[in-house]
Structure formats: C-alpha cells, structure tokens
Design a protein around this motif. Structure first.
Motif, PDB file in Angstrom:
ATOM      1  N   LEU B 134      53.085   6.580  48.298  1.00 44.41           N
ATOM      2  CA  LEU B 134      54.166   6.369  47.332  1.00 44.41           C
ATOM      3  C   LEU B 134      55.224   5.421  47.889  1.00 44.41           C
ATOM      4  N   MET B 135      55.573   5.625  49.147  1.00 45.78           N
ATOM      5  CA  MET B 135      56.612   4.774  49.736  1.00 45.78           C
ATOM      6  C   MET B 135      56.118   3.338  49.872  1.00 45.78           C
ATOM      7  N   SER B 136      54.872   3.163  50.277  1.00 45.16           N
ATOM      8  CA  SER B 136      54.386   1.799  50.511  1.00 45.16           C
ATOM      9  C   SER B 136      54.120   1.049  49.213  1.00 45.16           C
ATOM     10  N   GLN B 137      53.909   1.788  48.120  1.00 43.85           N
ATOM     11  CA  GLN B 137      53.687   1.112  46.829  1.00 43.85           C
ATOM     12  C   GLN B 137      54.919   0.326  46.371  1.00 43.85           C
ATOM     13  N   GLU B 138      56.083   0.675  46.917  1.00 46.96           N
ATOM     14  CA  GLU B 138      57.309  -0.028  46.504  1.00 46.96           C
ATOM     15  C   GLU B 138      57.455  -1.390  47.183  1.00 46.96           C
ATOM     16  N   ALA B 179      61.640  12.336  55.120  1.00 43.68           N
ATOM     17  CA  ALA B 179      60.790  11.147  54.989  1.00 43.68           C
ATOM     18  C   ALA B 179      61.660   9.933  55.250  1.00 43.68           C
ATOM     19  N   ASN B 180      61.081   8.898  55.845  1.00 48.64           N
ATOM     20  CA  ASN B 180      61.869   7.713  56.149  1.00 48.64           C
ATOM     21  C   ASN B 180      61.021   6.457  56.078  1.00 48.64           C
ATOM     22  N   SER B 181      61.702   5.355  55.964  1.00 50.71           N
ATOM     23  CA  SER B 181      61.051   4.052  56.013  1.00 50.71           C
ATOM     24  C   SER B 181      61.931   3.125  56.831  1.00 50.71           C
ATOM     25  N   PHE B 182      61.309   2.246  57.597  1.00 52.61           N
ATOM     26  CA  PHE B 182      62.068   1.356  58.481  1.00 52.61           C
ATOM     27  C   PHE B 182      61.451  -0.031  58.408  1.00 52.61           C
ATOM     28  N   SER B 183      62.285  -1.041  58.178  1.00 52.80           N
ATOM     29  CA  SER B 183      61.792  -2.406  57.982  1.00 52.80           C
ATOM     30  C   SER B 183      62.279  -3.322  59.094  1.00 52.80           C
ATOM     31  N   VAL B 184      61.392  -4.193  59.535  1.00 48.60           N
ATOM     32  CA  VAL B 184      61.749  -5.267  60.463  1.00 48.60           C
ATOM     33  C   VAL B 184      61.434  -6.575  59.755  1.00 48.60           C
ATOM     34  N   VAL B 185      62.420  -7.458  59.651  1.00 49.27           N
ATOM     35  CA  VAL B 185      62.211  -8.736  58.949  1.00 49.27           C
ATOM     36  C   VAL B 185      62.703  -9.882  59.830  1.00 49.27           C
ATOM     37  N   THR B 186      62.215 -11.068  59.556  1.00 47.53           N
ATOM     38  CA  THR B 186      62.630 -12.217  60.350  1.00 47.53           C
ATOM     39  C   THR B 186      62.631 -13.485  59.510  1.00 47.53           C
ATOM     40  N   LYS B 204      61.788  16.563  48.917  1.00 45.62           N
ATOM     41  CA  LYS B 204      62.632  15.574  48.239  1.00 45.62           C
ATOM     42  C   LYS B 204      61.784  14.445  47.664  1.00 45.62           C
ATOM     43  N   SER B 205      62.315  13.798  46.652  1.00 47.75           N
ATOM     44  CA  SER B 205      61.688  12.590  46.133  1.00 47.75           C
ATOM     45  C   SER B 205      61.899  11.452  47.127  1.00 47.75           C
ATOM     46  N   VAL B 206      60.851  10.655  47.326  1.00 47.73           N
ATOM     47  CA  VAL B 206      60.974   9.536  48.269  1.00 47.73           C
ATOM     48  C   VAL B 206      61.183   8.217  47.527  1.00 47.73           C
ATOM     49  N   GLU B 207      61.386   8.301  46.240  1.00 45.91           N
ATOM     50  CA  GLU B 207      61.543   7.087  45.437  1.00 45.91           C
ATOM     51  C   GLU B 207      62.718   6.245  45.935  1.00 45.91           C
ATOM     52  N   GLY B 208      62.471   4.981  46.130  1.00 44.17           N
ATOM     53  CA  GLY B 208      63.537   4.043  46.495  1.00 44.17           C
ATOM     54  C   GLY B 208      63.789   3.911  47.980  1.00 44.17           C
ATOM     55  N   ILE B 209      63.241   4.805  48.798  1.00 49.90           N
ATOM     56  CA  ILE B 209      63.546   4.773  50.234  1.00 49.90           C
ATOM     57  C   ILE B 209      63.109   3.451  50.860  1.00 49.90           C
ATOM     58  N   SER B 210      61.837   3.107  50.673  1.00 45.41           N
ATOM     59  CA  SER B 210      61.328   1.932  51.377  1.00 45.41           C
ATOM     60  C   SER B 210      61.905   0.651  50.784  1.00 45.41           C
TER      61      SER B 210
END
Lengths: 472, 458
Positions: B134-138, B179-186, B204-210
């Motif tokens: 669900l998180m990665s689909q976002e 639940a968590n999401s962490f992004s690295v961008v460059t 909890k709902s994880v909608e919007g986290i990622s």
C-alpha cells in the motif's frame, strides 16, 4: 544446560528448517552474563547482574531472510521459532527484490576459549565496587566536585552457532570496562568530565599503568578542573589534530557505516559503486579488523561463522572495498570479511564493524603539533551524530588550543562537524602510534541493535578544515 | 493467546516469584515480569528483512534494609527464577546501604489503561507485506531524482506486571503499531532525505505516509549556501520543535538529577525558566500514547503532572525512591530501559518522562512564517542534538533540512547550516508557541515554535 544439549537443540532447528523447505538455516545460542555497577555520589545508584540466554534462528529462502528468536530452551520452543523464521522468509520473498543468497563453504568445527589471568566471574561484586571507590577517591583528590560517577561493566559468556553446512562453532566473548566522571556546578561555573575505557581481557586490565582506577579517577578530576578555566575554541574551519579516540569515532561513525554493504547494495550509501575512486588524501588508510595487533575488541568469528579478517576499506585515499555478510559478499563478488554481527539472540545478524581505525602515519606527536601550528587538539568526545550523507557532528568534551606549534590552553566543550567525504581529502598526516579503544559502555547502534561492542582508533591525525562550532 | 490471558499469565508469574522469594527467606523483593511479542519488517529499496520473537524475562530487586541487589533472567523457568532471586539476594548482602532506598511500592493502586487493540494480535507477515505494498503504490519510481525509498512496519503486544513483598500486584498491557517510509533523493550535487510515519496503540491507516515523505524530500532539492554567519529568528516545524526541546528537558525535568545535584534547574523551583506562554505537562494517562498505562515500571499508578506552568517551574518528575529523597511523592515516572531503549526487565527503575506535552497556544506554522522578515525554517531533525551540554545548556547543531524565509515567505532550501545557542536562554526567548502540536515520535510532542534568535552559519 550442558553443551551437548545445546548443540543438539541447534541441530534440531537446522533439521526442522530444512524440512520446511527453506534453503539454509543458521541456529545461534547465546548465554551472556552482564554486570553493571553505577556508583554515583558514592552510593550504588544502580547495579545489575543480567543473564541473557536464548536461541535465534535465521532462515534463508531463495536469498530472502527471516529471523525468529525464543527464550524457551526446549525442543518445542526452538521448533516453534524455526517455523516462524521459515514463514517470515517465505512470506516476504515475493516482495524481496534484492536476493542475498550465498555460496556454500566448508564446515568449521572450532572451539575458541580465551585464557585470561583474572576472569571477572572469579571475583566478587565487592572487588569490582572497590575499584570504583578507589577511582572516586582519586577524583576527589583533584578538586571539590558536585557529583562523582563511577561505572563498572563486564560481559562474558558463551556463543554457539550451527548451520546447514554442518558448522559447529563455540567461542567466549569477554569485556571489562571502568569509566569515571565528575560534575562541578558552583558559583556560576559548570564543568563535567568522563573518561576511561575497556578491553577484551580480564580484570588484569585495571592493573596496567594507564588503566588502574586511580589513574582513571585522577584523569577525570584533572579534566573536570581544566574545564573550569577553559577558553572558547575558535569558531570556523580550523586545522585540527584529532586524537586516536576522537578520530576513531569519526572514522567509525562517519565512514565505517557508509562502507557497510547492506547499505551499499541498496544504493543508499554515498560511496556505493565507487571502488577505485580517490575519496581521501594519500595519508588516509582505513582498516576494519576482528583481531588487531593494536588491541581493541577481540572478535575471532562473526555471527554467520565467518572468520574475521583484516579488511582494507581505503588505501592511501583509494576506496578498496566494503564490509560484508555472506549475502552481500556474493552479490558484490567480494571476499568474505566476517562483518555479520548480532548484539544478542533477540536480533538477526546485520553488517557491523569490528575494530575500525586509521592506519599509522610517519610523524612524531611533536611533529604533528608543529605541523598544525595554530588550531585545536581534539582529544575526547561525548556523543555525536551522523547523517546518511556523511555529515557528522561530535561533541569534543576535552580539547586544547594549539598555538605557535604547542598544545596550550584547554578549550570549552565544542562541536566538531563536517562531511567525512570532504574531510578525508584534507587529512595531512598521522603519527606513528596507533591505539584502538573499546569498551562495555557506549558501543555502536544500528537498526535497534544499540551498544554493540566495537573497537575504534588510529594515530593522532591532522585534519584541515574541521568546522569548530564555537564556544558551548 | 488473548490479551486477558497474557495479563493472567504475567500476574501469575509475578505473584509466584514473590512466593519463591518468601520461601527463600528473602526479606523484601520486587518482581518485574515482562512479556512482549514483536514483529518487524523493513524494506530498504526492495531488500527485505523480517524478525519476530518473544521478549520475555524478569527483573528482580531484593532488599535487606537499605542494601539492594538486582539481577535479571530471560524466560519464566521456575528454577532460573529461583537462582536469579538468590543471585540478587547475594548482591544485596555485599552492597553498601543506599540511604535513599525506603522499600518497594506497597499495595495495589492502578490508574487508567490506555487503548488496547486486540486486532494487532491477528496481524501476520502477509499483512505486513500488504501494508508495504500500500505504501509503495503511492510512489512513482520513474522520477530519476529518487535514490531510494524504504518502508517499515512493526507491531507488538504483551505487557508487564509488578509484584512486591509489600503487597503490590498490578499489571499493564501493551499493543503498538507503527509504519514508516523514508526517502533519499538527489539532484546535481544535492542529496536530501525525509520521511513520515504513523504510530500508536491501534492499527493505523498508512495512506499518505510515503508520498508525504517523498514530497518533502523533493521540495528540499535545489538548496543554496547560506553564506556567512548571522543571528536570526528560527521557526521549527512541530516534530523538529519536539526533537529540539527533547534533549534539554530530559535532564532538566528529572527528579533524579535534581536529587543528585546535576540538574541545572535544581535551584529554580517556583522560578521563571521559560516564557510565560510555555506550559509543559507530563501525561502518563494519554490514552493514545504508548506511555498511557495503568502503572509505571515499579507498580505506582501513572498520572498527569504539570512541570512548568506559565513559564514557572512547578516540580520535577520522580519515581518512589528519588521522590522520597526529595520529600515528594512519586509522580508515576519510574521507567526501565532508558532513552535509547534497552530491554526493560534488564534495568532497575529510574526516572523517565511519560509523554511530555507543550501546551498549544497561538498561531500555526504558516502564520508564524508569515511574520518573519528574515529567518530560518527548520524542517528536519538536526544532527548533534545529543551533543548539547546538558549542564550549561550550550548547543551547536547542524541540519541539511532548512529553508530561508524572507518577508514572510519561504524562499529556498539551504545547504548544511549550523545553529548555535543556549537552551536556557532560548526558552526565555521564544517568540511564538504554535497551535499545531503533532505526534513526534519522541517522548515530547510540541507545536511549531519560533525563537527570536539563534546563530546561523555555514
């Protein structure tokens, strides 16, 4: 429980896992005893004697790991943990895009026992407390303190590993440590100090010249006293002589973690795919080693049963390789380095450091100070933090000004910060003497496995353009 | 096993342990029984690691008058418990008297339990994979600026019980979900990170986290050097505001450091320590917080304590021993494990905060930004917070997650800057305490806060 019973349980776990259709099983047993004494203001604020005993099962299914643990040392408990580990590995395989399977290696059957003169298990609680009392007396001889702190820590026990290749490994971890500290809050003046370290030996360590409790206590008192009249460090980018312990922490926290291959195979490390690149000056060689001639942590095998070796991470500034577990080594076509470690049976082994240090240079201490001429000598640190991008910040809790080529006044607590990948380019030399420190207190933290004993060190290193945060 | 069955089991073990102590003629004993099932899954750019297990053991304190010994063991095996009791007893015999110790908690007195979610007991590895899906689909991975996205899911359930020879027999149950999401961008030579999470005692709902985490990281790209050194107002997003205050408050609100004379607020009771708009509460009864429990780690009922009221320091936090040493009652703040975690049953009780809450006051983050002529917005947790001097209050920290504010507008992200100041001075120099407190993940929750002046340099 007798050794044979433990080995039998571990073999049963391997057998059970293989029958469940997974490809490989590692079964570990830890029986660790930890003693800590916190002697604050001459009363025992906290003392503890911990028995930490249990079994952990790692299952690998098509390169996907699953880990489960149990404190129940029964056939039923171990089988249940094995079933759970296998289920985790199989259930999560569908999402796993980075399969870390590994080649088979010959089985190892080895029993390693360490002989020491004064094993802590043979000494009474009162003997250990007495060392702290001696250290506190020495602090108080230096100055009138508001708070005295004495810490004693020891860990010893047994570790077993059995795996699907038929490896049967047994070894005995050991570590003792004493720290002393003082705090002064008086008439508008405030200062604090904390010093000492440990070793993978018996209590004879505290009979050596530099580590007897009286010397550690005297040092804590002296450093606390110095802080009362310390001057502010100069702010800005400054040429800095970094002590073995300070430089060791910087190289461990800032560079060592970036070289851990679990962080590299995902591309998250800023030094991923950069082997052969020049990342530092010609004066920088960084080593990670399980059993080092310079002392530090004694770690003959990792928690996958791989004999620990000497890994050159950076050689004269050129990136040579990374730290591996079996899976990342195969994935990156690298030699095994023996860096798969778990803090206890409740955790799966992950890629961790052993003894990480800068290799020696060719300067005497006096030559190094003269080279700096004007700057800072950063000796001890208390706490620090690093980012995934190589940025770091450490609190220099003891340091001195270098003026006209001489070490002069003590400086107030100050922050040292920078980016390790930039800083390594500005290393201008190191001294001839390498020291590696280790200990029961502190240790390394990663993925919730905090306080893992590691070693870190080097010679005194000259680094230019270290950002000094100014007076604190 | 149901939550009720877990409660029955840990209470039974605690009670039995005290009976063993009596059988062994141990004069006074306390048993802390801990039983927690934990499952954890991480996905680091497609590299999956998973772990589960039962963390189970007993911490035993034994007292002979004022001589106290502590030992702990894993598991609940009868003979192991007995030998651990004997070991704790032997340590007590050779320990010097602790003049502050006046016995264990007497009688059973419990406060309200926080929310418990029995559905957490039904979660399994498949449901964790589904949550990661669900998180990665976002996320649209076609954006070439993305270096990596990682995800994590964790749930646990269990509880702890305390029994003493003085008649305490009480327990508290735990269900947690995170639940968590962490992004690295460059982009070019710019590398930024950001994350988001949910956590609580219920699923909890994880909608919007990622997507939130990624958006925040991408917005930080294109950073420019600050250039120089200047004293400027700083505006802190709620979670970063909490992280910033955490390290000064932990020591300053502690009754143990007060008794040990290492608390810089030791002589500040009933004095102004912060702006009058600041009120700080320790809430041990917050139903949605992990710390909202029936008892603390030595069996005292948890409670809600006002530490700073309108800027005036009213009390410190205490457990039983340190409270009595200061002629105060416990505030229900005995904790085990410390700030960096650790296994609770392997630790003796010490003073720790439950959930520190900064009372919400005025304007939200956007309103605070709009009032800044020139200043800095802090959007990520700085590094170096641990290095702050807890005695003097001096700090110097760095962050790669900051923006320049000019004329009430966020202008552009900044490359790494350092922020220096003094905690004790800055608490008396707050310009605005916000109205938008968030769950921070730290032991303190705070709204956005603006400080009049910190030294910014690069």
């Amino acid at each position: 429980m007798e050794n044979e019973n433990i080995l039998d349980l571990l073999h049963k776990a391997v057998e059970k896992g293989e029958n469940l259709g997974v490809n490989f099983i590692e079964a570990r047993y830890d029986d660790l005893n930890l003693t800590t004494i916190n002697y604050t203001n001459e009363i025992i604020k906290q003392s503890s004697s911990l028995s930490r005993k249990g079994i952990g099962i790692m299952a690998y299914y098509q390169g996907t790991p699953g880990y489960s643990y149990t404190p129940e040392l029964t056939l039923e408990g171990v089988k249940e943990a094995t079933i759970r580990a296998a289920k985790l590995a199989k259930s999560t395989d569908s999402r796993n895009k980075i399969k870390l399977d590994f080649d088979s290696i010959p089985a190892i059957k080895e029993k390693i026992e360490v002989k020491v003169k004064k094993h802590p298990k043979d000494f009474e609680f009162a003997d250990k407390l007495d060392m702290l009392k001696r250290g506190v007396t020495a602090i108080k001889e230096q100055l009138e303190v508001t708070t005295t702190i004495g810490l004693y820590g020891e860990i010893y026990g047994e570790k077993y590993l059995v795996n699907s290749e038929g490896t049967e490994l047994y070894w005995v971890p050991l570590m003792v440590d004493i720290r002393m500290g003082g705090v002064v809050i008086s008439e508008g003046k405030q200062s604090q100090s904390f010093t000492g370290w440990g070793a993978s030996t018996g209590l004879e360590f505290f009979e050596e010249k530099e580590t007897i409790p009286e010397i550690t206590g005297t040092n804590a008192g002296t450093y606390c006293k110095e802080q009362l009249d310390a001057v502010a460090a100069p702010s800005g980018k400054t040429k800095t002589l970094v002590s073995p312990q300070m430089g060791g922490v910087v190289v461990h926290e800032s560079f060592g973690h970036l070289s851990e291959a679990d962080f590299v195979v995902t591309g998250q490390s800023p030094i991923a795919d950069r082997v052969g690149e020049e990342l530092g000056s010609e004066h920088v060689t960084i080593i990670d080693e399980g059993v080092s001639p310079y002392g530090g942590l004694y770690l003959p095998y990792d928690d996958q049963g791989i004999k620990t070796g000497r890994t050159v991470l950076l050689e004269k500034g050129i990136l040579k390789g990374y730290l591996h577990n079996r899976g990342t080594a195969k994935k990156m076509n690298s030699e095994l380095t023996g860096n798969s470690r778990a803090i206890n049976f409740m955790f799966n082994p992950i890629v961790r450091m052993k003894n990480t240090y800068f290799e020696k240079g060719d300067l005497t201490f006096e030559e190094a100070v003269e080279h700096v001429n004007t700057g800072v000598y950063a000796v001890d640190m208390s706490g620090g933090q690093v980012g995934l991008d190589g940025n770091f910040m450490f609190n220099c809790s003891r340091g001195y000004l270098i003026e006209n080529g001489e070490v002069t006044k003590p400086i107030k607590n100050t922050a040292l910060s920078g980016n390790i990948l930039e800083l390594l380019k500005y290393v201008e030399g190191g001294t001839k003497e390498v020291t590696i420190k280790t200990g029961y207190f502190g240790g390394c933290g990663k993925n919730g496995q905090n306080g893992l004993p590691v070693g870190f060190g080097g010679p005194d290193m000259i680094m230019d353009k270290v950002l000094i945060g100014g007076a604190q | 096993m149901t939550l009720d069955e877990i409660r029955d089991k840990i209470l039974h073990i605690a009670d039995q342990t005290i009976k063993y102590a009596r059988d062994l003629n141990i004069p006074a004993a306390e048993a802390y029984v801990y039983n927690l099932s934990n499952t954890n899954l991480t996905d680091n750019k497609g590299k999956i690691d998973s772990r589960d297990g039962l963390t189970q053991g007993i911490g035993l304190r034994v007292a002979i008058g004022k001589q106290v010994g502590f030992a702990s063991c894993t598991g609940f095996e009868k003979e192991t418990i007995k030998s651990t009791l004997k070991h704790a007893h032997s340590i007590a015999k050779v320990s010097p008297e602790n003049p502050m110790f006046n016995g264990f908690v007497a009688g059973t007195n419990v406060a309200k339990e926080g929310i418990l979610d029995p559905e957490i007991l039904q979660l399994d590895p498949d449901s964790m994979i589904e949550t990661c899906n669900l998180m990665s689909q976002e996320i649209d991975l076609s954006d070439r600026r993305i270096v990596s996205i990682s995800y994590g899911v964790n749930f646990s359930f269990g509880g702890y019980a305390v029994a003493t020879t003085e008649g305490c027999l009480a327990s508290s149950l735990i269900t947690t979900y995170a639940a968590n999401s962490f992004s690295v961008v460059t982009e070019a030579d710019d590398r930024k990170t950001a994350g988001d999470f949910v956590q609580g005692r219920e699923i909890k709902s994880v909608e919007g986290i990622s997507s939130n985490g990624l958006k925040k990281a991408l917005n930080s790209l294109g950073s420019k050097a600050f250039g120089g050194s200047e004293d400027l107002p700083t505006v802190w997003e709620p979670r970063e505001s909490a992280a910033f205050l955490e390290f000064s408050f932990i020591n300053c609100v502690s009754g143990s450091s007060y008794v040990e004379k290492s608390n810089p607020w030791g002589d500040k009771l009933d004095q102004q320590v912060a702006v009058k708009e600041l009120t700080l509460i320790d809430d041990g009864q917050h139903p949605e917080s992990d710390s909202g429990r029936a008892i603390d780690a030595e069996g005292s009922p948890k409670q809600t304590t006002t530490i700073i009221n309108d800027g005036i320091l009213k009390t410190f936090l205490f457990d039983k021993m340190f409270g009595e040493a200061a002629d105060k009652a416990t505030t229900g703040n005995a904790s085990r494990g410390g700030f960096f975690g650790g296994i609770p049953y392997e630790n003796v009780p010490n003073v720790g905060p439950n959930k520190l809450l900064i009372r919400e006051v005025g304007k939200n983050l956007d309103q605070q930004i709009s009032e800044i002529d020139k200043g800095i917005l802090i959007t990520g947790t700085p590094i170096g917070l641990f290095t702050a001097n807890q005695i003097t209050g001096d700090f110097s920290i760095t962050t790669n997650d900051a923006f320049l504010i000019e004329k009430g507008e966020v202008v552009h992200p900044l490359k790494n800057i350092s922020i220096a100041g003094n905690y004790f001075e800055t608490l008396n120099d707050m310009r605005t305490i916000g109205s938008d407190r968030e769950d921070s993940g730290w032991p303190i929750d705070a709204p956005a806060i603006t400080y009049n002046k910190h030294t910014i340099s690069d």
